[in-house]
Design an enzyme around this catalytic site. Structure first.
Site, short mmCIF file in Angstrom:
data_model
loop_
_atom_site.label_atom_id
_atom_site.label_comp_id
_atom_site.label_asym_id
_atom_site.label_seq_id
_atom_site.Cartn_x
_atom_site.Cartn_y
_atom_site.Cartn_z
N HIS A 32 -81.02 31.54 63.41
CA HIS A 32 -80.93 32.84 64.07
C HIS A 32 -81.44 33.89 63.09
CE1 HIS A 32 -78.94 36.42 65.76
NE2 HIS A 32 -78.73 35.72 66.87
N ASP A 51 -73.69 28.93 58.68
CA ASP A 51 -73.58 29.81 59.85
C ASP A 51 -72.87 29.00 60.93
OD1 ASP A 51 -73.89 31.20 62.20
OD2 ASP A 51 -76.01 31.68 61.89
N GLN A 90 -72.06 28.94 66.20
CA GLN A 90 -72.11 28.06 67.37
C GLN A 90 -71.26 26.80 67.21
OE1 GLN A 90 -73.43 29.09 70.05
NE2 GLN A 90 -74.62 30.83 69.27
N LYS A 107 -67.70 34.98 70.22
CA LYS A 107 -68.17 33.72 70.79
C LYS A 107 -67.04 32.71 70.95
CE LYS A 107 -72.71 34.23 68.54
NZ LYS A 107 -73.56 34.57 69.70
N CYS A 157 -83.17 35.33 69.63
CA CYS A 157 -83.15 35.77 68.23
C CYS A 157 -83.60 34.66 67.29
CB CYS A 157 -81.77 36.29 67.83
SG CYS A 157 -81.25 37.76 68.71
#
Length: 393
Positions: A111, A187, A190, A213, A351
Site C-alpha cells: 500500500h 503492515d 489486512q 478495519k 492505493c
C-alpha cells in the site's frame, strides 16, 4: 456469540451487501455504545487530573491499550495509539536514525502507506530495494535472503496484500532480518482484523494496523514496538517527566509517543472492538471468510470475460478477491453492482499504483473483501450479478 448471531449488531448490513471491508469495516452496536458512553457519562481528558471523571477516563484509556496489546500478543512491548496504519508507519520512518547508505527492503505489493515514507528517505541517501513476486503473486523466500544484506536497516512488508489477498511468510522473513541485524516492520492492516496475529511469534520489531478495519472507529490505529526504538514524532502534553527552559526529559511507555489530547472515545471504541472480535473468536472469523472466498473463487472462472488476480487456491490467502471484466471499466462494474443489487465493493488502484502497473492494469481492479457479517447468500448474489454485467460485453 456465534457468527450468525452477530449480523443483527450491524445496522447497515440489513439493507446493503457490504463487501468493502479491506477499506473499512462496519461498526457493531456495542462499539458505538462504548463510545457514546464516554461522551455521555465520563467525558474528560486523560492523565491530566484527579477528579472522578478524569480518573475513569484515564483507566478506560489504559484498559484499551491493554486489550489491544493482549490481542496481538504484544503485552511485553509498547502499544501506541495512532490515527491509522499510515501514521504508525510514518512514525517509524521519521523516528529511526537514518544514515546515508542505509538500506530498506520492501515489496511491490505495498500500500502507498508502506512505500511512500521509504521513498522519501532517499533524500537522506537511503537505498530502497523493492522485491517483486511471481505471476501468481507469490514471493520466493530466496528473494528476501538475497535482498536483505548486512547494511539493511529495515525490512517493511505487508502481512497480507490489500489487492491480491496473499499472506506473506512473516516468520521466515523475520528470521532473515534477525540474522542480518535488520529491523522488521509488518503492515498488519489486512491481517490483524481477520486472523490471529501474534507479534512476538512473528518476530517483528514493529506492527502497524488500523482500528477502522477491525470494527473500530475511524481515526484509530496502532503502532506496536518490541522496544522503544524510535524518537517521538510529536512532543507536548503528556510526553514528558520534567521540563525547564533549558531541557526536557521524556516519560516512558506509550505516553512518550502520544503527545496532546488523544482520540479518547475512539480508543475506547477500539478496545470494545477487540473484545467483540475475541468473543466471536478469530479462528472462527477466519474459517468463515475462507468459506466465502472459496465459494467466490470457484464461481468466478465460470463467468466469461473474467480475469482473477492473485492466487486462486486457498493456501496463504485472506478474504480479498480482485478481478476485472474485459472491456468494462472497474468503476462501471462497481457502480452496476451497487445499482442492480446493492452490493458495495471497491474499484480502482486500491492505493497500490506500482502493483497495478506491474500487472498491466491501467484502471485497476474490482475488489470484493469479506468479514464476519457476510454470508454465502451474498456471495451467490455477487456471482449472479457479475455474470449479468459480464453479458454486457
Amino acid at each position: 456469540m456465534k457468527l450468525k448471531d452477530c449480523i443483527a449488531d450491524f445496522q447497515i448490513s440489513r439493507y446493503l451487501h457490504y463487501m468493502d471491508n479491506a477499506a473499512t469495516s462496519l461498526v457493531p452496536e456495542p462499539v458505538i455504545a462504548a463510545m457514546n458512553e464516554y461522551d455521555r457519562q465520563y467525558r474528560a481528558n486523560v492523565g491530566r487530573g484527579m477528579h472522578r471523571l478524569t480518573r475513569v477516563a484515564t483507566q478506560k484509556y489504559q484498559d484499551a491499550h491493554d486489550l489491544v496489546s493482549n490481542f496481538i500478543g504484544g503485552k511485553e512491548g509498547t502499544t501506541v495509539f495512532t490515527k491509522n496504519t499510515t501514521e504508525a508507519i510514518n512514525m517509524v520512518a521519521a523516528g529511526l536514525d537514518w544514515q546515508s547508505g542505509d538500506r530498506i527492503v520492501t515489496t511491490i505489493f505495498e500500500h502507498h502507506s508502506n512505500l511512500l515514507p521509504w521513498l522519501r528517505l532517499r533524500q537522506k541517501g537511503v537505498e530502497l530495494v523493492v522485491i517483486r513476486p511471481d505471476e501468481a503473486g507469490i514471493f520466493d523466500i530466496e528473494e528476501f535472503e538475497e535482498a536483505i544484506t548486512a547494511n539493511t536497516k529495515l525490512v517493511a512488508v505487508s502481512h497480507a496484500s490489500n489487492v491480491l489477498g496473499t499472506v506473506q511468510p512473516m516468520r521466515e522473513i523475520a528470521d532473515i532480518c534477525k540474522t542480518q541485524g535488520a529491523y522488521f516492520l509488518v503492515d498488519g492492516a489486512q491481517s490483524v482484523p481477520h486472523f490471529p496475529v501474534d507479534a512476538r511469534r512473528i518476530g517483528c520489531d514493529f506492527l502497524c494496523f488500523s482500528g477502522h478495519k477491525m470494527l473500530g472507529p475511524t481515526g484509530t490505529g496502532v503502532l506496536w514496538m518490541r522496544d522503544s526504538l524510535i524518537s517521538p514524532l510529536i512532543l507536548g502534553g503528556g510526553t514528558v517527566e520534567d521540563v525547564t527552559t533549558e531541557f526536557y526529559s521524556l516519560t516512558g511507555g506509550y505516553q512518550r509517543f502520544e503527545g496532546g489530547t488523544p482520540n479518547i472515545s475512539g480508543a475506547i471504541g477500539l478496545g470494545q472492538a477487540v473484545k467483540y472480535l475475541e468473543n466471536l473468536g478469530m479462528d472462527a472469523i477466519f474459517r468463515h471468510e475462507q468459506e466465502l472466498t472459496e465459494r467466490l473463487l470457484k464461481g468466478l472462472p465460470d463467468i466469461e470475460n473474467i480475469t482473477i488476480y492473485g492466487p486462486q487456491d486457498m493456501k496463504n490467502r485472506i478474504g480479498i478477491v480482485s478481478f476485472t471484466i474485459d472491456r468494462i471499466h472497474p468503476h462501471e462494474i462497481a457502480y452496476l453492482l451497487d445499482e442492480r443489487a446493492a452490493i458495495l465493493v471497491r474499484s480502482g488502484d486500491h492505493c497500490c499504483i506500482p502493483l497495478m502497473k506491474s500487472l498491466g492494469l491501467q484502471n485497476g481492479t474490482v475488489r470484493a473483501s469479506f468479514y464476519m457479517y457476510n454470508t454465502q447468500e451474498e456471495v451467490d448474489l455477487l456471482l449472479e450479478t457479475i455474470e449479468e454485467i459480464a453479458r454486457i460485453v
